[in-house]
Design a protein around this motif. Structure first.
Motif, PDB file in Angstrom:
ATOM      1  N   GLY A   1     -28.761 -12.181  35.532  1.00  0.00           N
ATOM      2  CA  GLY A   1     -27.850 -12.650  36.569  1.00  0.00           C
ATOM      3  C   GLY A   1     -27.877 -14.153  36.727  1.00  0.00           C
ATOM      4  O   GLY A   1     -28.076 -14.912  35.780  1.00  0.00           O
ATOM      5  N   ALA A   2     -27.721 -14.602  37.966  1.00  0.00           N
ATOM      6  CA  ALA A   2     -27.676 -16.035  38.256  1.00  0.00           C
ATOM      7  C   ALA A   2     -29.039 -16.691  38.091  1.00  0.00           C
ATOM      8  O   ALA A   2     -29.142 -17.920  38.085  1.00  0.00           O
ATOM      9  CB  ALA A   2     -27.156 -16.262  39.678  1.00  0.00           C
ATOM     10  N   ASP A   3     -30.118 -15.896  37.935  1.00  0.00           N
ATOM     11  CA  ASP A   3     -31.463 -16.444  37.765  1.00  0.00           C
ATOM     12  C   ASP A   3     -31.858 -16.590  36.299  1.00  0.00           C
ATOM     13  O   ASP A   3     -32.964 -17.041  35.999  1.00  0.00           O
ATOM     14  CB  ASP A   3     -32.489 -15.563  38.482  1.00  0.00           C
ATOM     15  CG  ASP A   3     -32.281 -15.523  39.988  1.00  0.00           C
ATOM     16  OD1 ASP A   3     -31.891 -16.565  40.551  1.00  0.00           O
ATOM     17  OD2 ASP A   3     -32.482 -14.454  40.585  1.00  0.00           O
ATOM     18  N   ALA A   4     -31.001 -16.204  35.382  1.00  0.00           N
ATOM     19  CA  ALA A   4     -31.336 -16.258  33.959  1.00  0.00           C
ATOM     20  C   ALA A   4     -31.552 -17.701  33.503  1.00  0.00           C
ATOM     21  O   ALA A   4     -30.912 -18.631  33.994  1.00  0.00           O
ATOM     22  CB  ALA A   4     -30.231 -15.610  33.138  1.00  0.00           C
ATOM     23  N   VAL A   5     -32.455 -17.862  32.535  1.00  0.00           N
ATOM     24  CA  VAL A   5     -32.734 -19.161  31.929  1.00  0.00           C
ATOM     25  C   VAL A   5     -32.386 -19.075  30.445  1.00  0.00           C
ATOM     26  O   VAL A   5     -32.908 -18.212  29.735  1.00  0.00           O
ATOM     27  CB  VAL A   5     -34.208 -19.566  32.101  1.00  0.00           C
ATOM     28  CG1 VAL A   5     -34.492 -20.891  31.390  1.00  0.00           C
ATOM     29  CG2 VAL A   5     -34.570 -19.658  33.577  1.00  0.00           C
ATOM     30  N   GLN A   6     -31.517 -19.971  29.974  1.00  0.00           N
ATOM     31  CA  GLN A   6     -31.091 -19.935  28.579  1.00  0.00           C
ATOM     32  C   GLN A   6     -32.065 -20.710  27.697  1.00  0.00           C
ATOM     33  O   GLN A   6     -32.327 -21.887  27.908  1.00  0.00           O
ATOM     34  CB  GLN A   6     -29.686 -20.506  28.413  1.00  0.00           C
ATOM     35  CG  GLN A   6     -29.195 -20.429  26.969  1.00  0.00           C
ATOM     36  CD  GLN A   6     -27.732 -20.750  26.804  1.00  0.00           C
ATOM     37  OE1 GLN A   6     -27.011 -20.895  27.792  1.00  0.00           O
ATOM     38  NE2 GLN A   6     -27.273 -20.843  25.567  1.00  0.00           N
TER      39      GLN A   6
ATOM     40  N   VAL B   1     -23.575  -4.459  33.104  1.00  0.00           N
ATOM     41  CA  VAL B   1     -22.831  -4.247  34.341  1.00  0.00           C
ATOM     42  C   VAL B   1     -21.780  -5.352  34.431  1.00  0.00           C
ATOM     43  O   VAL B   1     -22.094  -6.533  34.230  1.00  0.00           O
ATOM     44  CB  VAL B   1     -23.767  -4.299  35.561  1.00  0.00           C
ATOM     45  CG1 VAL B   1     -22.969  -4.222  36.860  1.00  0.00           C
ATOM     46  CG2 VAL B   1     -24.800  -3.183  35.487  1.00  0.00           C
ATOM     47  N   PRO B   2     -20.510  -5.005  34.673  1.00  0.00           N
ATOM     48  CA  PRO B   2     -19.464  -6.038  34.681  1.00  0.00           C
ATOM     49  C   PRO B   2     -19.819  -7.242  35.543  1.00  0.00           C
ATOM     50  O   PRO B   2     -20.235  -7.098  36.697  1.00  0.00           O
ATOM     51  CB  PRO B   2     -18.245  -5.287  35.235  1.00  0.00           C
ATOM     52  CG  PRO B   2     -18.472  -3.868  34.791  1.00  0.00           C
ATOM     53  CD  PRO B   2     -19.955  -3.655  34.894  1.00  0.00           C
ATOM     54  N   ASN B   3     -19.709  -8.432  34.937  1.00  0.00           N
ATOM     55  CA  ASN B   3     -19.910  -9.720  35.599  1.00  0.00           C
ATOM     56  C   ASN B   3     -21.337  -9.940  36.103  1.00  0.00           C
ATOM     57  O   ASN B   3     -21.572 -10.761  36.990  1.00  0.00           O
ATOM     58  CB  ASN B   3     -18.918  -9.897  36.749  1.00  0.00           C
ATOM     59  CG  ASN B   3     -17.479  -9.733  36.284  1.00  0.00           C
ATOM     60  OD1 ASN B   3     -16.800  -8.766  36.653  1.00  0.00           O
ATOM     61  ND2 ASN B   3     -17.013 -10.652  35.459  1.00  0.00           N
ATOM     62  N   SER B   4     -22.292  -9.190  35.511  1.00  0.00           N
ATOM     63  CA  SER B   4     -23.698  -9.377  35.876  1.00  0.00           C
ATOM     64  C   SER B   4     -24.330 -10.555  35.149  1.00  0.00           C
ATOM     65  O   SER B   4     -25.453 -10.955  35.469  1.00  0.00           O
ATOM     66  CB  SER B   4     -24.497  -8.106  35.593  1.00  0.00           C
ATOM     67  OG  SER B   4     -24.450  -7.781  34.205  1.00  0.00           O
ATOM     68  N   LEU B   5     -23.618 -11.097  34.143  1.00  0.00           N
ATOM     69  CA  LEU B   5     -24.056 -12.315  33.443  1.00  0.00           C
ATOM     70  C   LEU B   5     -22.985 -13.379  33.683  1.00  0.00           C
ATOM     71  O   LEU B   5     -22.177 -13.683  32.801  1.00  0.00           O
ATOM     72  CB  LEU B   5     -24.237 -12.040  31.947  1.00  0.00           C
ATOM     73  CG  LEU B   5     -25.216 -10.921  31.581  1.00  0.00           C
ATOM     74  CD1 LEU B   5     -25.257 -10.719  30.071  1.00  0.00           C
ATOM     75  CD2 LEU B   5     -26.614 -11.218  32.133  1.00  0.00           C
TER      76      LEU B   5
ATOM     77  N   ALA C   1     -23.092 -21.343  36.784  1.00  0.00           N
ATOM     78  CA  ALA C   1     -23.740 -22.141  35.751  1.00  0.00           C
ATOM     79  C   ALA C   1     -25.053 -21.494  35.341  1.00  0.00           C
ATOM     80  O   ALA C   1     -25.755 -20.898  36.170  1.00  0.00           O
ATOM     81  CB  ALA C   1     -23.982 -23.561  36.255  1.00  0.00           C
ATOM     82  N   VAL C   2     -25.399 -21.609  34.073  1.00  0.00           N
ATOM     83  CA  VAL C   2     -26.656 -21.069  33.578  1.00  0.00           C
ATOM     84  C   VAL C   2     -27.784 -22.045  33.894  1.00  0.00           C
ATOM     85  O   VAL C   2     -27.572 -23.255  34.007  1.00  0.00           O
ATOM     86  CB  VAL C   2     -26.578 -20.806  32.051  1.00  0.00           C
ATOM     87  CG1 VAL C   2     -26.598 -22.118  31.261  1.00  0.00           C
ATOM     88  CG2 VAL C   2     -27.674 -19.870  31.587  1.00  0.00           C
TER      89      VAL C   2
END
Length: 287
Positions: free
Chosen positions: A247-252, A51-55, A156-157
């Motif tokens: 999304g904004a909750d992702a952990v790299q 989805v556009p800009n979902s990451l 920020a990731v």
């Protein structure tokens, strides 16, 4: 014609050499300029458009050429001034003006108005990076002007907790994203793609890549994922994120580093730089 001969020779060398030697997951246009060695590079094979800009943490690291800027590597936002990337994406570059970072990007062929283009002021590779083995394949890229992280399209990731020193357990489902090629040797994807891949244990990953000249190619600072035929990162994905959540909750957890050529061969996982291994170095050098 000379470029075609060069590319054929590189591919022939990659397949004739031990399994650990692979073509970069940099686009072929970068390889053919004659300045770059055989280095790893990955792109999304078997993925689907996000989805556009979902990451919002994903960035496009682009290189300037005669025709303008083009996709080179992925990357992720650490803060408004610093991008997390792979060392092999910037190795050997003395003129950083050939780079630009684009946050808020989704479709490389269209301008949405959400893109934030930033020039690069400098970069820092890990001091113990080894280009021949991709040991410590991690770098920080510094921007000339800060990103605006107050908008939903650029964030920020999240990094693993400081106490996290080990790989996620084998079988954990993670996601890798990028604009890399969708087939080995193909063209860069215009839109951001992602694919889910399972974590593979270091022992199984090492067994897949070990050979008589390199019995232990996987380092403690590596993380492996994939190995399922038909899905993988590939050329153009290097430096991009391997993460859990969304999304904004992702952990790299990983940075796209290297893999077997061609991409997406069953039994050969993608190899990533393990982010948790470098948390102290990242904290000491981010700006």
């Amino acid at each position: 014609m000379n470029k075609l001969i060069t590319l054929v020779a590189l591919v022939a060398c990659a397949f004739a050499a031990p399994q650990r030697v692979v073509l970069p997951r940099l686009p072929y246009s970068v390889i053919l300029n004659g300045k770059y060695r055989l280095i790893p590079d990955e792109r999304i094979v078997g993925g689907t458009e996000v989805v556009p800009n979902s990451l919002p943490f994903q960035i496009s690291l682009q290189r300037r050429s005669f025709s303008g800027f083009s996709q080179s590597c992925g990357g992720s936002i650490l803060n408004e001034n610093t991008i997390l990337n792979a060392a092999h994406c910037v190795e050997g570059i003395n003129d950083v003006t050939i780079f630009r970072v684009v946050a808020g990007e989704h479709d490389l062929s269209q301008v949405s108005g959400l893109e934030q283009n930033r020039d690069v002021s400098s970069y820092l590779m890990h001091p113990d990076y080894e280009g021949s083995t991709f040991f410590n394949d991690i770098a920080l890229i510094y921007l000339t002007t800060p990103l605006d992280l107050s908008v939903p399209s650029a964030k920020a990731v999240n990094l693993p907790p400081p106490a996290t020193e080990f790989d996620p357990p084998a079988g954990t489902i993670t996601t890798v994203s990028g604009w890399g090629t969708t087939i080995y040797g193909g063209s860069i994807s215009n839109v951001l793609l992602s694919i889910d891949v399972p974590i593979v244990s270091d022992a199984d990953c090492n067994a897949a890549f070990a050979g008589p000249f390199d019995p232990n190619p996987i380092f403690p600072s590596n993380l492996c994922a994939g190995g399922v035929g038909g899905v993988d990162s590939c050329q153009g994905d290097s430096g991009g994120p391997l993460f859990t959540g969304t999304g904004a909750d992702a952990v790299q957890h990983g940075i796209v580093s290297w893999g077997r050529a061609p991409c997406a061969v069953a039994g050969y996982p993608g190899v990533y730089t393990q982010v948790s291994y470098f948390l102290d170095w990242i904290a000491a050098n981010r700006r």
